[in-house]
Design an enzyme around this catalytic site. Structure first.
Site, PDB file in Angstrom:
ATOM      1  N   CYS A 199       0.833  -1.211   0.000  1.00 55.06           N
ATOM      2  CA  CYS A 199       0.000   0.000   0.000  1.00 55.06           C
ATOM      3  C   CYS A 199       0.861   1.251   0.000  1.00 55.06           C
ATOM      4  CB  CYS A 199      -0.839   0.076   1.268  1.00 55.06           C
ATOM      5  SG  CYS A 199      -1.916  -1.302   1.489  1.00 55.06           S
ATOM      6  N   ARG A 215     -12.582   0.285  -6.574  1.00 52.88           N
ATOM      7  CA  ARG A 215     -12.226   0.118  -5.156  1.00 52.88           C
ATOM      8  C   ARG A 215     -11.558   1.382  -4.612  1.00 52.88           C
ATOM      9  NH1 ARG A 215      -9.663  -5.420  -3.089  1.00 52.88           N
ATOM     10  NH2 ARG A 215      -8.368  -4.775  -1.357  1.00 52.88           N
TER      11      ARG A 215
HETATM   12  P1  XMP Z   1      -0.644  -7.231   3.330  1.00 48.01           P
HETATM   13  O1  XMP Z   1       0.178  -6.417   4.273  1.00 48.01           O
HETATM   14  O2  XMP Z   1      -1.149  -8.476   3.963  1.00 48.01           O
HETATM   15  O3  XMP Z   1      -1.920  -6.323   3.008  1.00 48.01           O
HETATM   16  O4  XMP Z   1       0.095  -7.475   2.061  1.00 48.01           O
HETATM   17  C1  XMP Z   1      -3.010  -6.767   2.273  1.00 48.01           C
HETATM   18  C2  XMP Z   1      -4.119  -5.732   2.331  1.00 48.01           C
HETATM   19  O5  XMP Z   1      -3.691  -4.498   1.724  1.00 48.01           O
HETATM   20  C3  XMP Z   1      -4.828  -3.792   1.211  1.00 48.01           C
HETATM   21  N1  XMP Z   1      -4.501  -3.405  -0.158  1.00 48.01           N
HETATM   22  C4  XMP Z   1      -4.116  -2.177  -0.524  1.00 48.01           C
HETATM   23  N2  XMP Z   1      -4.030  -1.030   0.183  1.00 48.01           N
HETATM   24  N3  XMP Z   1      -3.243   0.083  -1.757  1.00 48.01           N
HETATM   25  C5  XMP Z   1      -3.606   0.116  -0.453  1.00 48.01           C
HETATM   26  O6  XMP Z   1      -3.532   1.182   0.178  1.00 48.01           O
HETATM   27  C6  XMP Z   1      -3.314  -1.044  -2.530  1.00 48.01           C
HETATM   28  O7  XMP Z   1      -2.968  -1.040  -3.703  1.00 48.01           O
HETATM   29  C7  XMP Z   1      -3.782  -2.229  -1.878  1.00 48.01           C
HETATM   30  N4  XMP Z   1      -4.006  -3.479  -2.326  1.00 48.01           N
HETATM   31  C8  XMP Z   1      -4.447  -4.184  -1.244  1.00 48.01           C
HETATM   32  C9  XMP Z   1      -6.010  -4.725   1.305  1.00 48.01           C
HETATM   33  O8  XMP Z   1      -6.791  -4.310   2.394  1.00 48.01           O
HETATM   34  C10 XMP Z   1      -5.355  -6.092   1.522  1.00 48.01           C
HETATM   35  O9  XMP Z   1      -6.194  -6.990   2.186  1.00 48.01           O
END
Ligand code: XMP
Length: 536
Positions: free
Chosen positions: A360, A455
């Site tokens: 993120c 999203r």
């Molecule tokens: P981890 O730390 O487990 O996080 O890799 C997965 C979660 O990250 C969120 N997610 C995003 N958040 N930009 C964001 O700000 C993104 O591009 C993105 N893609 C996923 C999502 O909640 C996921 O479960």
């Protein structure tokens, strides 16, 4: 009744009285309950900012119970959910998660029809039955098969042989897949249909594994069982080694997560889709959700970056009005008001996390988001009032983070921890002698182009420049989900043992927190040694 209300009921009060006496007055000045600790900080804290104090314990890690009732009709045997991301959860990973007692949320960056069939694959998965085995045709040469095995790096070399209509005509045994026979046709070397052991799919009954297990016991030396339909079309394949492994696993502590009809549980994400006029596309949302419900989905996740928003609230309300009993996950939020808003709209499980994810960049790009432990505390207190569950979504890199998250939430969502698994979508690539898989944020430019733009409140083919909120990255390939979950579960159980928590409700009661200094953080990791081996 959700897990929070269980924790608040009298059921554990004798235990909590005991918990109170397990710390001395001196301890209590340092190791504080969540309600004493978090409001006093006035600073956003995340996993590494805090550590949990140990408490007197009569609980052995191996005896801890990890089951979580997330909503009525949604019961998991471990509190771990895989993220609805296009490099994480499709049917294969969702099956592996459910078989281990958890839940996979199938992402929506694919045509709706494909998402429906991914859900069907999970719901109709028969453990041990390889539903789409690799097949060969009678006219191919053995040399072609040898090449296929080498190219695709198969760890097996026995293949069912089918004609162009999918009718079973033989079995090519690994004993004849040898270079010396390379020029022979498969039809010359295969075991013909008349000598094959098959079973009609209707004969598998309610417990296909037990049936296959009996079959192998009754026929010493036979290691493959082919499943056919009325037209003698191949419907699948059991191998003895898979059946034996699964029979052993049945005695394991954490059972697969199943629905009332004994099918694996599966979730799927939907977006708050808008029409050409920028209004919520109610018809499309309902058709999509209706299709998922028809396929037997156990929970729908209205998954967006900003859940405390009108579009998400209206989508949840719409789904709740049409599907009164369906468990609904909604998010993401990081405030008590956000939790209350989504709960009032009809969600029973709320995703908490804005910006903690490993891919993120929301906090950098938008300057918005809350460090995860503080967000979880605030949201947990609102969720307890509303008697709903929360999921700690993002930022989890180790089992210790999960233990900390579970002191405030009902389950965790992980993306990065599973993206390198064999079962995640995408191919393994080799770079500098190491194996990797792709992992990208759903807010990355590439993922948004593939469909996840809604999203993040953008259009799929934007006319204006948009700022991605995620990166495209790689994760080191890390083997099977079984292996990764075994390590995580072992860590969670250790943490529960240290906190004297026999189950997750007790873990939420027993969290005692203290801040960690940067030196304390360094002390927590291996230091002043030459590390020979990490983990196992
Ligand atoms: P981890 O730390 O487990 O996080 O890799 C997965 C979660 O990250 C969120 N997610 C995003 N958040 N930009 C964001 O700000 C993104 O591009 C993105 N893609 C996923 C999502 O909640 C996921 O479960």
């Amino acid at each position: 009744m959700c897990a929070f209300s269980l924790a608040k009921s009298g059921r554990h009060s004798a235990f909590s009285d005991m918990a109170a006496t397990r710390l001395s007055k001196l301890d209590e000045q340092f190791y504080q309950t969540a309600d004493q600790f978090f409001p006093a900080q006035h600073i956003g804290l995340t996993f590494d900012d805090i550590t949990l104090a140990t408490l007197y314990s009569e609980v052995l890690p191996k005896d801890t119970q990890l089951d979580a009732q997330l909503a009525e009709g949604l019961h998991l045997n471990i509190p771990v959910v895989s993220a609805d991301m296009d490099t994480v959860t499709e049917a294969r990973l969702a099956i592996a998660m459910a078989l281990n007692g958890g839940l996979g949320l199938i992402h929506y960056n694919m045509p709706e029809r494909q998402q429906l069939s991914e859900v069907s694959r999970v719901k109709y998965h028969v453990p041990g039955l390889i539903q789409e085995p690799i097949k060969v045709s009678p006219d191919q040469l053995i040399g072609d098969v040898i090449q296929l095995v080498e190219e695709r790096k198969f760890g097996f070399s026995t293949f069912p042989v089918v004609d162009e209509k999918g009718t079973l005509v033989g079995l090519l045994s690994g004993h004849v897949v040898k270079a010396r026979y390379a020029k022979r046709k498969i039809s010359e070397a295969m075991t013909p249909r008349s000598q094959l052991h098959t079973i009609h799919k209707k004969e598998l009954g309610k417990d296909p594994i037990a049936r296959a297990d009996r079959f192998f016991s009754e026929r010493p030396g036979i290691h493959k069982l082919l499943v056919v339909d009325d037209a003698d079309h191949l419907q699948g394949l059991f191998t003895m080694s898979d059946v034996e492994r699964i029979s052993q696993e049945r005695r394991a502590q954490f059972k697969p997560a199943r629905d009332a009809q004994f099918r694996l549980v599966c979730g799927a994400a939907v977006s708050a889709t808008r029409n050409a006029f920028g209004e919520l596309d109610r018809e499309r949302i309902l058709t999509h959700a209706g299709g998922l419900v028809e396929r037997g989905v156990d929970v729908i996740a209205v998954s967006t970056a900003h859940g405390h928003s009108r579009g998400v609230g209206d989508t949840v309300k719409l789904l709740r009005s049409v599907f009164p009993k369906l468990p609904i996950i909604a998010g993401n939020v990081t405030s008590a008001a956000g939790v209350e808003f989504l709960a009032d709209a009809g969600a029973n499980i709320i995703k908490v996390g804005q910006g903690p994810g490993s891919i993120c960049t929301t906090r950098i790009v938008a300057g918005v988001g809350i460090p995860q432990m503080t967000a979880l505390y605030v949201c947990a207190r609102a969720a307890a009032r509303k008697k709903i569950s929360i999921l700690a979504d993002g930022g989890i890199t180790k089992s210790g983070d999960i233990v900390k998250a579970l002191t405030l939430s009902n389950a965790v969502i992980c993306g990065g921890l599973f993206a390198g698994c064999n079962e995640a979508p995408g191919d393994v690539m080799e770079i500098g002698g190491k194996l990797y898989k792709q992992y990208r944020g759903m807010g990355s430019f590439a993922a948004m182009k593939a469909g996840s733009a809604a999203r993040y409140g953008h259009e799929k083919n934007p006319t204006q420049k948009i700022a991605p909120e995620g990166v495209e990255a790689l994760k080191e390939s890390c083997g099977s989900v079984d292996r990764v979950l075994a390590q995580l579960i072992g860590g969670i159980q250790s943490g529960m043992g240290y906190l004297g928590a026999a189950n997750l409700a007790q873990l939420r009661e027993n969290g005692r927190y203290i801040r960690v200094s940067p030196a304390g953080m360094r002390e927590a990791a291996p230091h002043d040694v030459v590390e020979l081996k990490t983990g196992n």
